[in-house]
Write an enzyme that holds these catalytic residues in place. Structure first.
Site, PDB file in Angstrom:
ATOM      1  N   SER A   1       0.837  -1.197   0.000  1.00  6.25           N
ATOM      2  CA  SER A   1       0.000   0.000   0.000  1.00  6.25           C
ATOM      3  C   SER A   1       0.874   1.249   0.000  1.00  6.25           C
ATOM      4  O   SER A   1       1.723   1.415  -0.865  1.00  6.25           O
ATOM      5  CB  SER A   1      -0.955  -0.046   1.198  1.00  6.25           C
ATOM      6  OG  SER A   1      -1.948   0.938   1.104  1.00  6.25           O
TER       7      SER A   1
ATOM      8  N   GLU B   1      -5.789  -6.199  -7.993  1.00  4.14           N
ATOM      9  CA  GLU B   1      -4.910  -5.032  -8.047  1.00  4.14           C
ATOM     10  C   GLU B   1      -3.802  -5.156  -9.095  1.00  4.14           C
ATOM     11  O   GLU B   1      -3.112  -4.171  -9.378  1.00  4.14           O
ATOM     12  CB  GLU B   1      -4.267  -4.777  -6.670  1.00  4.14           C
ATOM     13  CG  GLU B   1      -5.250  -4.352  -5.604  1.00  4.14           C
ATOM     14  CD  GLU B   1      -4.582  -3.910  -4.310  1.00  4.14           C
ATOM     15  OE1 GLU B   1      -5.195  -3.115  -3.581  1.00  4.14           O
ATOM     16  OE2 GLU B   1      -3.448  -4.345  -4.037  1.00  4.14           O
TER      17      GLU B   1
ATOM     18  N   HIS C   1      -6.716  -6.076  -1.247  1.00  2.76           N
ATOM     19  CA  HIS C   1      -5.605  -5.217  -0.831  1.00  2.76           C
ATOM     20  C   HIS C   1      -4.866  -5.834   0.361  1.00  2.76           C
ATOM     21  O   HIS C   1      -3.641  -5.854   0.399  1.00  2.76           O
ATOM     22  CB  HIS C   1      -6.158  -3.841  -0.460  1.00  2.76           C
ATOM     23  CG  HIS C   1      -5.105  -2.802  -0.271  1.00  2.76           C
ATOM     24  ND1 HIS C   1      -4.251  -2.408  -1.279  1.00  2.76           N
ATOM     25  CD2 HIS C   1      -4.757  -2.063   0.815  1.00  2.76           C
ATOM     26  CE1 HIS C   1      -3.433  -1.470  -0.831  1.00  2.76           C
ATOM     27  NE2 HIS C   1      -3.713  -1.249   0.435  1.00  2.76           N
TER      28      HIS C   1
END
Length: 713
Positions: free
Chosen positions: A553, A636, A664
């Site tokens: 992240s 992602e 995530h």
């Protein structure tokens, strides 16, 4: 059934030269897999900690602590027992074992498992800006609820993909489903008389999904609901209205009914909004109050102050500096007739300190502090019942003397960790070039010999409590140390925007616009990591030519910035990718693009290399020389293709893996275990020239040797 399967199909997917093998869990899993959900007698086996030990930790509450105002613990009405959900992952079957546990708050009490089973409940997240509902993979905080008479416990349990309200007897062996909601139940409470469970759900989800199904027959309009990285189906816009329902526990009917206005108040007191946390505020027995309030209402990053009201109704503001920012917990102390609060202070906010403040007095009284982590604390007379962690101690439940800090262990879910050889932890402190104070934990192998020069792995971006797997739980810190690595676990500094005293931002979005200018926030964090690495190297035990870097992240974005703008790192592993000019705004969809452009990003059709150059791995493929491993969730990876393609074309050496059905935060146990082990193998290979001789890994090392032979000098 006690064991719950998480992935019902085996799949293989080849991406470039990276291979993902989906794990399989049989539908008739044996209950014996969960026989060790409650810990047994400790066995004094001294050995090094492994990735498997960390992957199979018994957890109370989600990884990484709890937000303000939330706790995984529930105290009985008489304050003599505590209830909680205990969870343990089983990577071998890609499953979780879960149970509702009760422990009496007395010496020698034995934990009781009063229900067992259920799937992991995850949070459906609504972005503040984008307004779209997404599954991030983050586990929800599932706090049980005691009945008014203390004989039963209500809780949420998910089976066959649906979360319902359940109840169990405090001295029983199994629970009973109470609600029959067609959509997930999000919160549950008892009616005041204990005859019904009141719960909240969002039935409009049914119609919203039905609308999308109907729209699919004529084609989806590509509009602001679209997020290509999450698939072809448009996202549902939030927020969706809450519906309050009731289930009578004495009724033989299987139908639920609408909650009455009076019953709704029972749920409002704990709040479905508990998923988002609650403001810090407490009330004493004689009407005294304590609360925190922003000095400038509706201003993001406004200083916070402690306020109180005495029994005469007079309001007071504590003007002392110890009553300002960093307050994360608050309780009323009947013994002292004062507000008891927990605050982050010390160098860079590295400590937790308890204070007492009596409304009307000019200054609080400092009681005691700790470098460890305390979360989910609940008051029980002169004690606090908390989830406690240390750098080498996984989370456990303790009773703390609120005045002295003296603790008594109530329940340790992982007693075997007392006998595992953990790394040696030294806390380091430093300032970055902007003057922000921060800190990190340097972990050395238990068998470290003075005079040795160690390879080091940097993990981001929180280092509080048990040093497990860093943010996202993908980088097993103590398992790295057991392999012979030093590990620097870093805490990120405050936002760059906090240095701008003239800021008058209403939301974090306003402040983010300042952070993005010239990539100032990225430089802020990256320079802090560089300072931390220099501080670690000053100890004399780190080999400066063998430093690895990790990130998920925000930490991944920082990792790319560091690889582009420094030459510190010899090998890298990331969990998220990337900010590149051709894909970042496009793959996120129209709403993502709109949000990013509000921060100052250029339009996708605008050729602005000066903006992207400091942060884009694709544009800097020839600049990055160390090998890069990317282990990405399937929703992602599209944002990584621009960089991955550039890396394969002109370097650096790269390998990419996709994890199907993950998000995530990767929540599937088999995936996490595979990621742990591959990260260990990756850094061993590139930083220590070491390989695992297991025959099943031969193909992996053949690929990596080819990558090494192709590496540019």
């Amino acid at each position: 059934m006690a064991l719950v399967c998480m992935n019902h199909r085996a799949q293989s997917l080849i991406v470039g030269i990276g291979l993902f093998l989906g794990s399989v869990c049989g539908t008739r899993a044996m209950a014996s897999e969960c026989a060790d959900l409650l810990p047994g007698l400790r066995q004094d086996v001294a050995r090094a900690v492994t990735a498997g030990d960390i992957a199979k930790l018994r957890d109370i509450g989600p990884i990484g602590g709890m937000p303000t105002g939330q706790s995984p613990l529930a105290l009985s009405p008489d304050r003599r027992s505590v209830a909680f959900i205990l969870t343990r992952a089983h990577p071998e079957t890609n499953s979780y074992c879960q149970g509702l546990v009760v422990v009496d708050l007395r010496p020698g009490s034995v934990a009781r498992l009063v229900d067992q089973g259920g799937e992991l409940i995850r949070v459906t997240f609504q972005s503040e800006q984008r307004g779209l509902l997404t599954d991030t993979g983050i586990a929800a905080i599932n706090q049980p609820r005691w009945s008014p008479d203390g004989s039963q416990i209500a809780y949420l349990r998910k089976d066959q993909g649906r979360t319902q309200a359940w109840r169990a007897s405090v001295y029983g062996k199994s629970g009973t489903q109470v609600s029959h909601s067609p959509v997930d139940v999000e919160a549950v409470a008892w009616s005041d008389d204990g005859t019904a469970l009141i719960y909240a759900n969002r039935p409009s989800l049914i119609e919203e999904n039905a609308k999308l199904d109907r729209e699919s027959l004529t084609g989806y309009l590509f509009d602001d609901r679209a997020m290509p990285i999450y698939g072809d189906r448009p996202m549902i816009r939030g927020p969706l209205p809450l519906h309050y329902a009731a289930a009578d526990i004495s009724s033989t009917s299987s139908s639920d009914r609408a909650a009455t206005p009076a019953e709704r108040t029972a749920l409002d007191r704990i709040g479905p909004g508990m998923l988002l946390g609650r403001p810090l505020a407490i009330t004493g027995p004689s009407g005294e109050e304590g609360w925190v309030k922003a000095e400038v209402p509706d201003r993001y990053l406004s200083p916070i102050r402690l306020w109180g009201k005495d029994r005469q109704g007079r309001e007071w503001q504590c003007q002392h500096s110890d009553c300002s920012d960093g307050i994360i917990g608050m309780w009323w102390s009947a013994k002292h007739g004062a507000v008891r609060y927990l605050r982050r202070d010390g160098y860079g906010g590295s400590r937790l300190t308890f204070y007492l403040w009596t409304p009307g007095r000019p200054a609080p009284r400092k009681m005691w502090g700790t470098d460890g982590l305390l979360t989910g604390c609940l008051p029980a007379e002169d004690h606090l019942i908390c989830a406690q962690e240390g750098s080498t101690q996984p989370r456990r439940i303790v009773a703390l003397n609120a005045d002295t800090g003296r603790s008594t262990v109530i329940f340790d879910p992982n007693p075997e960790f007392q006998h595992l050889q953990m790394g040696k932890v030294q806390r380091l402190y430093w300032k970055n070039p902007l003057g922000f104070e921060t800190f990190g934990d340097l972990v050395l192998p238990a068998s470290f010999s003075v005079g040795a020069k160690l390879p080091m792995i940097v993990v981001q971006y929180r280092t509080r409590g048990f040093l497990r797997g860093s943010i996202g739980d993908e980088y097993p810190i103590h398992a790295f140390a057991a392999q012979g690595f030093a590990v620097l676990s870093v805490e990120s500094p405050p936002f760059f925007a906090t240095s701008l005293k003239q800021g008058n931002w209403r939301t974090w979005k306003d402040a983010e616009s300042e952070n993005v200018k010239g990539w100032r926030e990225r430089h802020n964090v990256a320079s802090s990591i560089v300072s931390g690495v220099e501080t670690a190297m000053a100890t004399g035990v780190i080999d400066p030519k063998r430093i690895g870097l990790t990130g998920l992240s925000d930490g991944s974005t920082t990792a790319w910035y560091l690889l582009i703008n420094t030459d510190l790192f010899a090998a890298t592993s990331v969990s998220t990718c990337c900010a590149d000019p051709k894909t970042d705004l496009i793959m996120g969809g129209p709403t993502w693009e709109k949000e990013r452009r509000s921060f100052g990003y250029p339009a996708p059709t605008t050729d602005d290399p000066a903006f992207w150059k400091p942060i884009s791995p694709a544009m800097n493929a020839a600049r990055i020389k160390g090998p890069v491993l990317m282990q990405l969730a399937s929703d992602e990876y599209l944002r990584a293709l621009e960089a991955y393609t550039a890396f394969r074309e002109i370097g650096p050496p790269v390998e990419m893996f996709l994890f199907l059905g993950d998000h995530h935060i990767k929540w599937q146990p088999a995936h996490r275990m595979a990621i742990y082990q591959r990260n260990i193998d990756w850094f061993n290979f590139w930083l220590r020239d070491a390989v695992d001789p297991a025959p099943e890994k031969a193909a992996q090392y053949d690929r990596w040797r080819r990558l090494k032979s192709q590496r540019r000098p």
